[in-house]
Design a protein around this motif. Structure first.
Motif, short mmCIF file in Angstrom:
data_model
loop_
_atom_site.label_atom_id
_atom_site.label_comp_id
_atom_site.label_asym_id
_atom_site.label_seq_id
_atom_site.Cartn_x
_atom_site.Cartn_y
_atom_site.Cartn_z
N HIS B 94 78.14 25.23 -36.66
CA HIS B 94 77.79 24.79 -37.80
C HIS B 94 76.68 24.32 -37.69
O HIS B 94 76.05 23.97 -36.99
CB HIS B 94 78.81 23.59 -37.60
N SER B 96 75.52 20.55 -40.20
CA SER B 96 75.56 19.83 -40.25
C SER B 96 75.23 19.45 -41.62
O SER B 96 73.99 19.23 -41.84
CB SER B 96 75.56 18.55 -40.14
N THR B 107 75.42 14.31 -30.03
CA THR B 107 77.09 14.76 -30.38
C THR B 107 77.94 14.66 -29.44
O THR B 107 77.47 14.63 -27.86
CB THR B 107 76.17 16.35 -30.90
N THR B 108 78.55 15.59 -29.07
CA THR B 108 80.23 14.61 -28.40
C THR B 108 79.20 15.61 -27.29
O THR B 108 80.06 15.29 -26.30
CB THR B 108 81.25 15.08 -29.05
N GLU B 112 77.60 21.59 -28.37
CA GLU B 112 77.43 21.94 -29.20
C GLU B 112 76.06 21.66 -30.09
O GLU B 112 75.25 22.45 -30.84
CB GLU B 112 78.42 20.35 -29.86
N ASN B 140 86.88 22.24 -30.80
CA ASN B 140 86.32 21.23 -31.10
C ASN B 140 85.65 21.68 -32.33
O ASN B 140 85.97 20.04 -33.36
CB ASN B 140 85.60 20.47 -30.17
N THR B 141 84.51 22.13 -32.63
CA THR B 141 84.13 22.27 -34.16
C THR B 141 84.78 22.35 -34.62
O THR B 141 84.94 21.96 -35.97
CB THR B 141 83.04 23.09 -33.12
N ILE B 143 87.88 22.14 -35.33
CA ILE B 143 89.09 21.13 -35.91
C ILE B 143 88.52 19.70 -36.28
O ILE B 143 88.30 19.57 -37.44
CB ILE B 143 89.80 20.42 -34.49
N LYS B 144 87.28 19.64 -36.14
CA LYS B 144 86.40 18.45 -36.36
C LYS B 144 85.90 19.16 -37.65
O LYS B 144 85.90 18.03 -39.21
CB LYS B 144 84.74 18.36 -36.00
N GLN B 145 85.32 20.22 -37.69
CA GLN B 145 84.64 20.75 -39.54
C GLN B 145 85.86 20.93 -40.33
O GLN B 145 86.02 20.31 -40.79
CB GLN B 145 84.42 21.47 -39.26
N GLU B 147 88.58 18.76 -40.01
CA GLU B 147 88.44 17.52 -40.92
C GLU B 147 87.45 17.10 -41.46
O GLU B 147 88.61 16.20 -42.52
CB GLU B 147 89.24 17.22 -39.81
N GLU B 148 86.81 17.70 -41.88
CA GLU B 148 85.26 16.71 -42.66
C GLU B 148 86.54 17.52 -43.55
O GLU B 148 86.00 17.04 -44.92
CB GLU B 148 84.58 17.44 -42.27
#
Lengths: 462, 349
Positions: B94, B96, B107-108, B112, B140-141, B143-145, B147-148
């Motif tokens: 990914h 951003s 970053t978390t 990442e 995690n990546t 799922i986060k993406q 959501e966005e």
């Protein structure tokens, strides 16, 4: 017995024969060297330095620009969409005279035979890949005669086997000596006449073409070749020539009068490039009229076998007219119910053209090409006024040029752009950044090449 | 003989191979949302829809499959692209908003940041090839993406359907880049797995076919898993032409079983496993005007539009067609001139 010593007293100890073609030639700087070394002489004069006195390393940028120039020379966007001949009927004429036995260049020992074989095989594959609805035939000329080896056919395999038979013949079973396939003089008029009579029966919607691969400096004709050229022009046959030897007036007149192209190859790669350029559909002439083409789209028969060879559902045996083979699975003409094993063909009983929809779909990208991308950064040494002029001729009708210029201005200061296709970061220094004018996304040079040559889809515009 | 030459060659050549799988997820929020709301309806209608899964169940199946895929071989690589109605989006790896994050951004997880750095510079794609992909980071990546992606949706464009052609084209560009930058001596076997819930959009036909032919040239196989109620003729053709598998699971709640038995198989081993085959592939085109499937039709020689009836001018490109021989012999009635009555005779002109 050796050659007199060259300028700087270097003796060529490998030269055994006076008549042998010399390996070394005088390079640009006056020293002996190989021809390929010529492109590297004087490389130091191309270096530049910036304001701080450091040397600018823009080799990468120059290479990218060169790659892109090759690409853009092939595709240009004009205001009106040029109509192209999609359904093509082409005869490939090969010159197998004594000229083809000559070596390719004076420092390569390879003869033109192998170059021609490789280039024509690649051309046939590319032609059928780009134009699945088209047909191709083969004519050769040697010893003053012309011979039609293969009629117009849609089958790639038969063309390739015939080419292999000519250039690389398999030894015969019996002890008879095989006749020498090359030699003599070529005859342009005879080959044109044969091609002309064969192309007479082509329907009007098809584009009639001839491509001649020529490797001699003369032609040996029974009559006046200019009348034949006039005949080709009147029948609207588009003749093009790709030459391995020097330029000839006859070939130039032929290609010019019939709206074809004439290219003289400098070396092996350029011959291949010139020949492959004919695989793309040419623009049509005004004489060609539009007509309907009754075609047929056939469903895949139910009894076709799957990849593992296990027949599904019923097992039905077919006997095919042409090959007289028994095979399970194939295609059926919907009008006369004749069986065929391969598409696209023409039905031998009812003369209907048989195609399937992927064949038509292969030609769609010629009709709806992707617009070329524009460079974001203005070339060095160009001021802001003329910078916008680089967009002339590269954008299709309807794009807002001012908005694009503004966008390019904003983006050229940005150092954080990533390619939309492959996610590569393209830094501002030393690399080309390209912008699609419709979706306003940035691409790198490799993705640009891939999109315009192979994919024909802009990922951002979808 | 289980140890014949073909098997041995397949197993041995797998040692220097790197497998790349690009997963295309159809994230059309309209259709997924409709499924969720239909599932929540307390009515007998619900029983009929029991076999259609909603998005979170679907994502569970896919992530489980991904974990199994990554565990089966340390050299397996994967990428995720979401085919959204507006445009396609890379979920993993990914970047951003297509711009490089500044070095000071937090970053978390450190994983990442490494991945972001990997994708951007071409010297470090070697790390992408040599390092193993960590499943937790990936999950995690993704799922986060996702959501966005869902929060960015513009309501107007949703009903257009998802841009499968765009996602497929981006996948091919990415595969093209990795082919160019892979470590010397390795071979990269790539395939694309597409999940589809939206119906086919006829506007995308040309783009999808272009992408399919390009994939065929690059030796990329396209597998398709259809989760909508109707079959997708585009993906049927795509899977047939590229040599992939087309599957429409009968029971969607058991999706993971289908994924683990069919779609996890490498390209080199596909000859050894009995995979689902397509019985009939419908290659018939549809008429551009009446949209009916046709066997026998007419094609304009200029723009290649297909019609099922004889016409006097092409509706796509506007050219007028010349008089055919059939008219002269009387097989087709000639065009009636304005002001005169249509002739009925079958005499030649």
């Amino acid at each position: 017995m050796s050659e007199p010593a060259q300028k700087n007293n270097v003796m060529d100890i490998d030269a055994e024969d006076d008549n042998e073609i010399p390996d070394h030639v005088h390079g640009a700087s006056g020293d002996t060297g190989y021809v390929w070394e010529g492109q590297f002489t004087g490389a130091w004069s191309m270096l530049d330095d910036n304001q701080e006195g450091q040397i600018i390393n823009d080799l990468q940028l120059k290479e990218q620009v060169r790659k892109r120039q090759r690409l853009t020379s092939m595709t240009t966007v004009t205001d009106s969409i040029v109509r192209k001949g999609i359904i093509r009927f082409m005869y490939l004429i090969l010159d197998l005279s004594a000229g083809v036995l000559q070596p390719v260049a004076h420092d390569l020992k390879q003869s033109r035979v192998s170059v021609m074989h490789e280039a024509t095989s690649d051309f046939v594959k590319e032609f059928f890949d780009q134009n699945p609805l088209s047909q191709m035939g083969l004519i050769v000329t040697r010893r003053g005669l012309a011979e039609k080896i293969l009629e117009l056919t849609g089958g790639q395999k038969s063309m390739l086997t015939e080419l292999k038979e000519i250039f690389d013949p398999s030894p015969r079973a019996d002890d008879e000596p095989t006749p020498d396939p090359f030699g003599g003089d070529p005859s342009i008029q005879n080959s044109l006449l044969i091609a002309h009579s064969a192309l007479q029966s082509i329907p009007q919607y098809g584009s009639r073409e001839i491509v001649i691969a020529y490797s001699s400096l003369s032609t040996c004709d029974p009559g006046d070749v200019m009348t034949t050229i006039q005949l080709m022009k009147d029948s609207s046959v588009r003749c093009s020539v790709v030459a391995l030897d020097a330029e000839m007036y006859v070939c130039k007149k032929l290609s010019h009068d019939t709206n074809g192209t004439y290219g003289v190859a400098l070396h092996q790669e350029s011959f291949k490039e010139l020949l492959l350029a004919h695989a793309l559909p040419p623009p049509t002439t005004t004489k060609q009229k539009n007509a309907f083409n009754i075609t047929l789209i056939i469903p895949l028969d139910e009894t076709s076998t799957n990849k593992n060879g296990i027949p599904s559902k019923k097992i039905r045996q077919f006997i095919f007219n042409i090959h007289s083979e028994i095979k399970a699975g194939g295609y059926i003409c919907p009008r006369c119910k004749c069986k065929y094993c391969d598409l696209p063909t023409e039905c031998t009983v009812c003369n209907l053209t048989l195609v399937s929809s992927p064949h038509l779909a292969r030609s769609y990208h010629h009709l709806f090409p992707v617009a070329p991308f524009v460079e974001i950064d203005a070339p060095k040494g160009v001021d802001a006024r003329t910078a916008g002029q680089r967009f002339d001729g590269t954008m299709s009708v309807g794009t807002d040029v001012n908005r694009i210029i503004e966008l390019c201005g904003n983006m050229s200061k940005d150092n954080t752009l990533c390619c939309f296709g492959c996610l590569k970061h393209i830094p501002r220094e030393n690399s080309l950044r390209l912008l699609c004018t419709r979706c306003e996304k940035v691409f790198c040079v490799e993705c640009d090449g891939f999109i315009h040559q192979s994919l024909h889809n802009c990922p951002g515009c979808e | 003989n289980p140890f014949d030459k073909k098997t041995r060659l397949a197993v041995e050549s797998a040692r220097e191979n790197i497998q790349l799988l690009v997963v295309l997820l159809d994230t059309n929020p309209y259709i997924w949302g409709k499924r969720r709301s239909d599932q929540n309806q307390p009515s007998s209608y619900k029983q009929n829809l029991k076999t259609l899964i909603n998005f979170s169940q679907f994502l569970n199946h896919v992530l489980l499959f991904t974990n199994a895929y990554l565990s089966s071989n340390s050299k397996n690589k994967i990428a995720f692209i979401a085919a959204h109605p507006k445009e396609s989006k890379f979920l993993f790896p990914h970047t951003s908003t297509d711009r490089v994050q500044s070095e000071n951004a937090t970053t978390t997880t450190t994983g990442e940041q490494d991945l972001l750095r990997i994708v951007r510079s071409d010297k470090a794609t070697e790390e992408f090839f040599l390092k193993e992909i960590n499943f937790n980071t990936l999950r995690n990546t993704v799922i986060k993406q996702l959501e966005e992606t869902f929060t960015e949706t513009d309501d107007e464009l949703v009903v257009k359907g998802s841009s499968l052609a765009g996602a497929f084209s981006r996948a091919l560009c990415f595969i093209n880049r990795l082919e160019r930058e892979k470590p010397i001596g390795t071979t990269l076997n790539s395939r694309v797995l597409a999940f589809q819930v939206s119906p086919d959009i006829s506007m995308q036909y040309i783009s999808i076919m272009n992408a399919i032919f390009s994939a065929q040239k690059m030796n990329v196989t396209l597998d398709s898993c259809i989760l909508s109620t109707e079959d997708s003729s585009f993906l049927q053709q795509a899977s047939y032409i590229t040599g992939g598998v087309y599957l429409k699971p009968l029971k969607q709640e058991g999706l993971i079983q289908y994924l683990l038995s069919v779609f996890i198989v490498d390209k080199s081993l596909r000859g050894l496993v009995q995979l689902p085959v397509q019985a009939t592939i419908d290659f018939r085109a549809a008429c551009f005007e009446t949209k009916k499937q046709i066997d026998l039709g007419y094609v304009c020689s200029v723009c290649l539009s297909i019609f099922d009836q004889h016409k006097w001018s092409c509706s796509t490109c506007g050219v007028k067609f010349e008089v055919l021989q059939q008219v002269r012999t009387g097989a087709i009635q000639p065009k009636p001139k304005p002001g005169s009555q249509p002739t009925n005779n079958t005499q030649s002109k």
